[in-house]
Design an enzyme around this catalytic site. Structure first.
Site, PDB file in Angstrom:
ATOM      1  N   LYS A  52       0.820  -1.179  -0.059  1.00  0.00           N
ATOM      2  CA  LYS A  52      -0.152   0.038  -0.041  1.00  0.00           C
ATOM      3  C   LYS A  52       0.818   1.130   0.045  1.00  0.00           C
ATOM      4  O   LYS A  52       0.596   2.283  -0.651  1.00  0.00           O
ATOM      5  CB  LYS A  52      -0.807  -0.040   1.476  1.00  0.00           C
ATOM      6  CG  LYS A  52      -1.918  -1.248   1.294  1.00  0.00           C
ATOM      7  CD  LYS A  52      -2.855  -1.102   2.220  1.00  0.00           C
ATOM      8  CE  LYS A  52      -2.256  -1.115   3.735  1.00  0.00           C
ATOM      9  NZ  LYS A  52      -1.768  -2.627   4.255  1.00  0.00           N
TER      10      LYS A  52
ATOM     11  N   ARG B  52      -9.678   0.594   8.797  1.00  0.00           N
ATOM     12  CA  ARG B  52      -9.402  -0.834   9.047  1.00  0.00           C
ATOM     13  C   ARG B  52     -10.558  -1.623   9.740  1.00  0.00           C
ATOM     14  O   ARG B  52     -10.319  -2.645  10.355  1.00  0.00           O
ATOM     15  CB  ARG B  52      -8.206  -0.838   9.731  1.00  0.00           C
ATOM     16  CG  ARG B  52      -6.933  -1.009   9.055  1.00  0.00           C
ATOM     17  CD  ARG B  52      -5.845  -0.971  10.274  1.00  0.00           C
ATOM     18  NE  ARG B  52      -4.666  -1.727   9.855  1.00  0.00           N
ATOM     19  CZ  ARG B  52      -3.497  -0.985   9.216  1.00  0.00           C
ATOM     20  NH1 ARG B  52      -3.496   0.099   8.903  1.00  0.00           N
ATOM     21  NH2 ARG B  52      -2.293  -1.877   9.116  1.00  0.00           N
TER      22      ARG B  52
ATOM     23  N   ARG C 209      11.109  -6.190   4.649  1.00  0.00           N
ATOM     24  CA  ARG C 209      11.138  -5.070   4.854  1.00  0.00           C
ATOM     25  C   ARG C 209      11.716  -4.602   6.224  1.00  0.00           C
ATOM     26  O   ARG C 209      12.194  -3.562   6.451  1.00  0.00           O
ATOM     27  CB  ARG C 209       9.680  -4.449   4.855  1.00  0.00           C
ATOM     28  CG  ARG C 209       9.381  -3.113   4.957  1.00  0.00           C
ATOM     29  CD  ARG C 209       7.980  -2.655   4.685  1.00  0.00           C
ATOM     30  NE  ARG C 209       7.195  -3.032   5.914  1.00  0.00           N
ATOM     31  CZ  ARG C 209       5.946  -2.766   5.781  1.00  0.00           C
ATOM     32  NH1 ARG C 209       5.214  -2.345   4.609  1.00  0.00           N
ATOM     33  NH2 ARG C 209       5.141  -2.849   6.954  1.00  0.00           N
TER      34      ARG C 209
ATOM     35  N   ARG D 146      10.957  -0.848  11.669  1.00  0.00           N
ATOM     36  CA  ARG D 146       9.784  -1.013  12.395  1.00  0.00           C
ATOM     37  C   ARG D 146       9.928  -2.316  13.094  1.00  0.00           C
ATOM     38  O   ARG D 146      10.036  -3.401  12.528  1.00  0.00           O
ATOM     39  CB  ARG D 146       8.653  -1.092  11.319  1.00  0.00           C
ATOM     40  CG  ARG D 146       8.394   0.210  10.819  1.00  0.00           C
ATOM     41  CD  ARG D 146       7.228  -0.076   9.652  1.00  0.00           C
ATOM     42  NE  ARG D 146       5.937  -0.824  10.146  1.00  0.00           N
ATOM     43  CZ  ARG D 146       4.914  -0.575   9.678  1.00  0.00           C
ATOM     44  NH1 ARG D 146       4.722  -0.178   8.481  1.00  0.00           N
ATOM     45  NH2 ARG D 146       3.775  -1.308   9.869  1.00  0.00           N
TER      46      ARG D 146
ATOM     47  N   ARG E  17      -0.740  -9.432  13.167  1.00  0.00           N
ATOM     48  CA  ARG E  17      -1.375  -8.440  12.320  1.00  0.00           C
ATOM     49  C   ARG E  17      -2.087  -8.999  11.202  1.00  0.00           C
ATOM     50  O   ARG E  17      -3.055  -8.485  10.718  1.00  0.00           O
ATOM     51  CB  ARG E  17      -0.254  -7.447  11.815  1.00  0.00           C
ATOM     52  CG  ARG E  17       0.362  -6.521  12.815  1.00  0.00           C
ATOM     53  CD  ARG E  17       1.920  -6.119  12.327  1.00  0.00           C
ATOM     54  NE  ARG E  17       1.920  -5.363  11.338  1.00  0.00           N
ATOM     55  CZ  ARG E  17       2.865  -4.880  10.369  1.00  0.00           C
ATOM     56  NH1 ARG E  17       4.229  -5.622  10.594  1.00  0.00           N
ATOM     57  NH2 ARG E  17       2.952  -4.353   9.430  1.00  0.00           N
TER      58      ARG E  17
HETATM   59  P1  AMP Z   1       0.465   0.393   8.845  1.00  0.00           P
HETATM   60  O1  AMP Z   1       1.658   1.178   8.894  1.00  0.00           O
HETATM   61  O2  AMP Z   1      -0.716   0.715   8.048  1.00  0.00           O
HETATM   62  O3  AMP Z   1       0.991  -1.205   8.720  1.00  0.00           O
HETATM   63  O4  AMP Z   1      -0.035   0.523  10.439  1.00  0.00           O
HETATM   64  C1  AMP Z   1       1.044  -0.049  11.468  1.00  0.00           C
HETATM   65  C2  AMP Z   1       0.200  -0.200  12.704  1.00  0.00           C
HETATM   66  O5  AMP Z   1      -0.812   1.028  13.134  1.00  0.00           O
HETATM   67  C3  AMP Z   1      -1.056  -1.264  12.651  1.00  0.00           C
HETATM   68  O6  AMP Z   1      -0.670  -2.475  12.782  1.00  0.00           O
HETATM   69  C4  AMP Z   1      -1.986  -0.738  13.794  1.00  0.00           C
HETATM   70  O7  AMP Z   1      -1.588  -1.063  15.050  1.00  0.00           O
HETATM   71  C5  AMP Z   1      -1.829   0.800  13.842  1.00  0.00           C
HETATM   72  N1  AMP Z   1      -2.804   1.399  12.842  1.00  0.00           N
HETATM   73  C6  AMP Z   1      -2.606   1.885  11.584  1.00  0.00           C
HETATM   74  N2  AMP Z   1      -3.910   2.203  11.098  1.00  0.00           N
HETATM   75  C7  AMP Z   1      -5.004   2.019  11.789  1.00  0.00           C
HETATM   76  C8  AMP Z   1      -6.180   2.176  11.870  1.00  0.00           C
HETATM   77  N3  AMP Z   1      -6.901   2.367  10.727  1.00  0.00           N
HETATM   78  N4  AMP Z   1      -7.018   1.676  12.555  1.00  0.00           N
HETATM   79  C9  AMP Z   1      -6.401   1.040  13.848  1.00  0.00           C
HETATM   80  N5  AMP Z   1      -4.834   1.114  14.025  1.00  0.00           N
HETATM   81  C10 AMP Z   1      -4.358   1.151  12.900  1.00  0.00           C
END
Ligand code: AMP
Length: 188
Positions: free
Chosen positions: A14, A89, A128, A134, A146
Protein backbone atom coordinates in the site's frame (compact mmCIF):
# COMPACT_ATOMS: atom_id res chain seq x y z
CA UNK A 1 -12.43 14.84 -6.38
CA UNK A 2 -10.70 11.47 -6.45
CA UNK A 3 -10.82 9.81 -3.03
CA UNK A 4 -9.25 6.38 -3.01
CA UNK A 5 -9.11 3.80 -0.26
CA UNK A 6 -5.99 1.72 -0.89
CA UNK A 7 -6.69 -1.52 0.88
CA UNK A 8 -4.87 -4.75 1.64
CA UNK A 9 -3.16 -6.78 4.35
CA UNK A 10 0.13 -5.73 5.95
CA UNK A 11 2.89 -6.11 3.36
CA UNK A 12 0.54 -5.84 0.37
CA UNK A 13 2.42 -2.79 -0.97
CA UNK A 14 0.00 0.00 0.00
CA UNK A 15 2.76 2.46 0.93
CA UNK A 16 4.82 1.77 -2.21
CA UNK A 17 1.85 2.04 -4.54
CA UNK A 18 0.55 5.16 -2.77
CA UNK A 19 3.77 6.91 -3.77
CA UNK A 20 3.09 6.09 -7.43
CA UNK A 21 -0.51 7.24 -7.28
CA UNK A 22 0.11 10.54 -5.51
CA UNK A 23 2.67 11.39 -8.16
CA UNK A 24 0.39 10.54 -11.05
CA UNK A 25 -2.85 12.05 -9.77
CA UNK A 26 -1.62 14.81 -7.43
CA UNK A 27 -3.39 13.28 -4.44
CA UNK A 28 -2.66 13.67 -0.75
CA UNK A 29 -1.40 10.54 0.95
CA UNK A 30 -2.88 9.89 4.38
CA UNK A 31 -1.43 6.86 6.15
CA UNK A 32 -2.64 6.38 9.71
CA UNK A 33 0.32 4.05 10.34
CA UNK A 34 2.76 6.79 9.25
CA UNK A 35 0.99 9.34 11.47
CA UNK A 36 1.16 7.00 14.46
CA UNK A 37 4.87 6.35 13.84
CA UNK A 38 5.59 10.09 13.60
CA UNK A 39 3.82 10.53 16.94
CA UNK A 40 5.80 7.69 18.51
CA UNK A 41 9.02 9.31 17.29
CA UNK A 42 7.90 12.70 18.62
CA UNK A 43 6.98 11.08 21.95
CA UNK A 44 3.50 12.59 22.00
CA UNK A 45 0.68 11.26 24.19
CA UNK A 46 -0.99 9.84 21.06
CA UNK A 47 2.27 8.10 20.14
CA UNK A 48 2.59 6.54 23.61
CA UNK A 49 -0.97 5.25 23.43
CA UNK A 50 -0.67 3.97 19.84
CA UNK A 51 2.58 2.16 20.59
CA UNK A 52 0.93 -0.11 23.16
CA UNK A 53 -1.32 -1.49 20.40
CA UNK A 54 1.10 -1.39 17.47
CA UNK A 55 3.74 -3.36 19.39
CA UNK A 56 1.24 -6.18 19.87
CA UNK A 57 0.02 -6.17 16.27
CA UNK A 58 -3.40 -4.92 17.41
CA UNK A 59 -5.49 -2.06 16.07
CA UNK A 60 -5.47 1.32 17.76
CA UNK A 61 -9.05 1.94 19.05
CA UNK A 62 -11.54 3.35 16.56
CA UNK A 63 -12.37 6.54 18.45
CA UNK A 64 -8.69 7.54 18.51
CA UNK A 65 -8.03 6.63 14.88
CA UNK A 66 -11.18 8.20 13.44
CA UNK A 67 -10.56 11.49 15.27
CA UNK A 68 -6.97 11.52 14.06
CA UNK A 69 -7.88 10.84 10.44
CA UNK A 70 -10.63 13.46 10.19
CA UNK A 71 -8.45 16.13 11.78
CA UNK A 72 -5.76 15.34 9.17
CA UNK A 73 -8.26 15.72 6.31
CA UNK A 74 -9.32 19.09 7.75
CA UNK A 75 -5.78 20.42 7.29
CA UNK A 76 -6.18 20.64 3.51
CA UNK A 77 -8.23 23.43 1.96
CA UNK A 78 -8.53 22.58 -1.74
CA UNK A 79 -7.32 18.99 -2.11
CA UNK A 80 -7.57 17.22 -5.48
CA UNK A 81 -8.27 14.10 -3.49
CA UNK A 82 -6.85 11.71 -0.96
CA UNK A 83 -5.36 8.26 -0.86
CA UNK A 84 -6.36 6.66 2.40
CA UNK A 85 -3.68 4.08 3.16
CA UNK A 86 -4.29 1.79 6.13
CA UNK A 87 -7.62 3.45 6.89
CA UNK A 88 -10.40 2.37 7.27
CA UNK A 89 -9.38 -0.85 9.01
CA UNK A 90 -12.74 -1.63 10.64
CA UNK A 91 -16.31 -1.34 9.41
CA UNK A 92 -16.92 1.30 12.10
CA UNK A 93 -14.07 3.37 10.64
CA UNK A 94 -15.48 2.93 7.12
CA UNK A 95 -18.91 4.11 8.25
CA UNK A 96 -17.45 7.10 10.07
CA UNK A 97 -15.36 8.05 7.02
CA UNK A 98 -18.41 7.80 4.75
CA UNK A 99 -20.50 9.96 7.04
CA UNK A 100 -17.75 12.54 7.30
CA UNK A 101 -16.98 12.72 3.55
CA UNK A 102 -20.60 12.52 2.41
CA UNK A 103 -21.41 15.52 4.59
CA UNK A 104 -18.69 17.39 2.69
CA UNK A 105 -20.11 16.03 -0.59
CA UNK A 106 -16.71 14.47 -1.32
CA UNK A 107 -17.43 10.75 -1.06
CA UNK A 108 -15.03 7.85 -1.51
CA UNK A 109 -14.65 7.21 -5.24
CA UNK A 110 -13.36 3.65 -4.99
CA UNK A 111 -11.59 1.05 -2.94
CA UNK A 112 -8.60 -0.60 -4.57
CA UNK A 113 -7.79 -3.85 -2.76
CA UNK A 114 -4.34 -5.38 -3.26
CA UNK A 115 -4.44 -9.16 -3.05
CA UNK A 116 -1.26 -11.02 -2.04
CA UNK A 117 -0.91 -14.61 -0.74
CA UNK A 118 -0.14 -14.93 2.97
CA UNK A 119 3.27 -16.61 2.60
CA UNK A 120 4.43 -13.80 0.33
CA UNK A 121 3.18 -11.19 2.82
CA UNK A 122 5.21 -12.76 5.61
CA UNK A 123 8.40 -12.89 3.57
CA UNK A 124 7.92 -9.30 2.31
CA UNK A 125 7.50 -8.04 5.89
CA UNK A 126 10.60 -9.89 7.14
CA UNK A 127 12.52 -8.41 4.20
CA UNK A 128 11.15 -4.92 4.88
CA UNK A 129 12.23 -5.23 8.55
CA UNK A 130 15.87 -5.08 7.43
CA UNK A 131 15.46 -1.46 6.32
CA UNK A 132 12.19 -0.12 7.80
CA UNK A 133 13.36 -0.04 11.40
CA UNK A 134 9.80 -1.08 12.31
CA UNK A 135 9.74 -3.35 15.34
CA UNK A 136 6.35 -4.70 14.23
CA UNK A 137 7.97 -6.01 10.99
CA UNK A 138 10.82 -7.87 12.67
CA UNK A 139 8.97 -10.26 14.99
CA UNK A 140 7.18 -13.24 13.37
CA UNK A 141 4.69 -13.39 16.29
CA UNK A 142 3.68 -9.74 15.76
CA UNK A 143 3.44 -10.28 11.99
CA UNK A 144 1.15 -13.28 12.56
CA UNK A 145 -1.01 -11.17 14.88
CA UNK A 146 -1.27 -8.36 12.34
CA UNK A 147 -2.38 -10.79 9.65
CA UNK A 148 -4.95 -12.37 12.01
CA UNK A 149 -6.24 -8.92 12.98
CA UNK A 150 -6.52 -8.09 9.29
CA UNK A 151 -8.57 -11.22 8.59
CA UNK A 152 -10.91 -10.74 11.55
CA UNK A 153 -11.40 -7.00 11.76
CA UNK A 154 -10.26 -5.47 8.49
CA UNK A 155 -11.21 -7.87 5.68
CA UNK A 156 -14.98 -7.20 6.23
CA UNK A 157 -14.38 -3.57 5.21
CA UNK A 158 -14.17 -4.84 1.59
CA UNK A 159 -17.82 -5.97 1.83
CA UNK A 160 -18.81 -2.50 2.99
CA UNK A 161 -17.46 -0.94 -0.23
CA UNK A 162 -18.58 -3.86 -2.39
CA UNK A 163 -22.16 -3.13 -1.31
CA UNK A 164 -21.66 0.36 -2.80
CA UNK A 165 -20.08 -1.05 -6.00
CA UNK A 166 -16.80 0.65 -5.12
CA UNK A 167 -14.69 -2.44 -4.53
CA UNK A 168 -11.95 -3.30 -7.05
CA UNK A 169 -9.72 -6.31 -6.54
CA UNK A 170 -6.15 -5.87 -7.81
CA UNK A 171 -3.53 -8.62 -8.14
CA UNK A 172 -0.75 -7.41 -5.83
CA UNK A 173 1.90 -9.87 -7.02
CA UNK A 174 4.47 -8.84 -9.63
CA UNK A 175 6.80 -5.92 -10.24
CA UNK A 176 6.03 -2.52 -8.69
CA UNK A 177 5.46 -1.14 -12.20
CA UNK A 178 3.06 -3.91 -13.20
CA UNK A 179 0.99 -3.47 -10.06
CA UNK A 180 0.96 0.34 -10.50
CA UNK A 181 -0.31 -0.16 -14.06
CA UNK A 182 -3.13 -2.39 -12.80
CA UNK A 183 -4.15 0.28 -10.31
CA UNK A 184 -4.11 3.02 -12.93
CA UNK A 185 -6.24 0.87 -15.22
CA UNK A 186 -8.78 0.34 -12.44
CA UNK A 187 -8.92 4.08 -11.72
CA UNK A 188 -9.65 4.54 -15.44
P1 AMP B 1 0.51 0.30 8.93
O1 AMP B 1 1.66 1.23 8.78
O2 AMP B 1 -0.67 0.71 8.12
O3 AMP B 1 0.90 -1.13 8.72
O4 AMP B 1 0.03 0.41 10.45
C1 AMP B 1 0.88 0.02 11.53
C2 AMP B 1 0.03 -0.20 12.78
O5 AMP B 1 -0.61 1.03 13.15
C3 AMP B 1 -1.09 -1.21 12.64
O6 AMP B 1 -0.63 -2.54 12.85
C4 AMP B 1 -2.04 -0.75 13.74
O7 AMP B 1 -1.59 -1.15 15.01
C5 AMP B 1 -1.91 0.76 13.66
N1 AMP B 1 -2.90 1.34 12.72
C6 AMP B 1 -2.66 1.93 11.52
N2 AMP B 1 -3.80 2.32 10.93
C7 AMP B 1 -4.81 1.96 11.76
C8 AMP B 1 -6.22 2.06 11.72
N3 AMP B 1 -6.84 2.61 10.65
N4 AMP B 1 -6.94 1.59 12.76
C9 AMP B 1 -6.33 1.05 13.84
N5 AMP B 1 -5.00 0.88 13.95
C10 AMP B 1 -4.23 1.34 12.93
Amino acid sequence: MLNIVLFGPPGAGKGTQSERLIEKYGLIHLSTGDIFRANIKGETALGTLAKTFIDKGQLVPDEVTIGLLTSEVEKYEEPKGFIFDGFPRTTAQAKALDEYLNKKEKPISMMLALVVPEEELKSRLMERAKTSGRSDDADPAIIANRIETYKKETAPVADFYDAQNKYHKIDGVGSIDDIANRLVEAIG
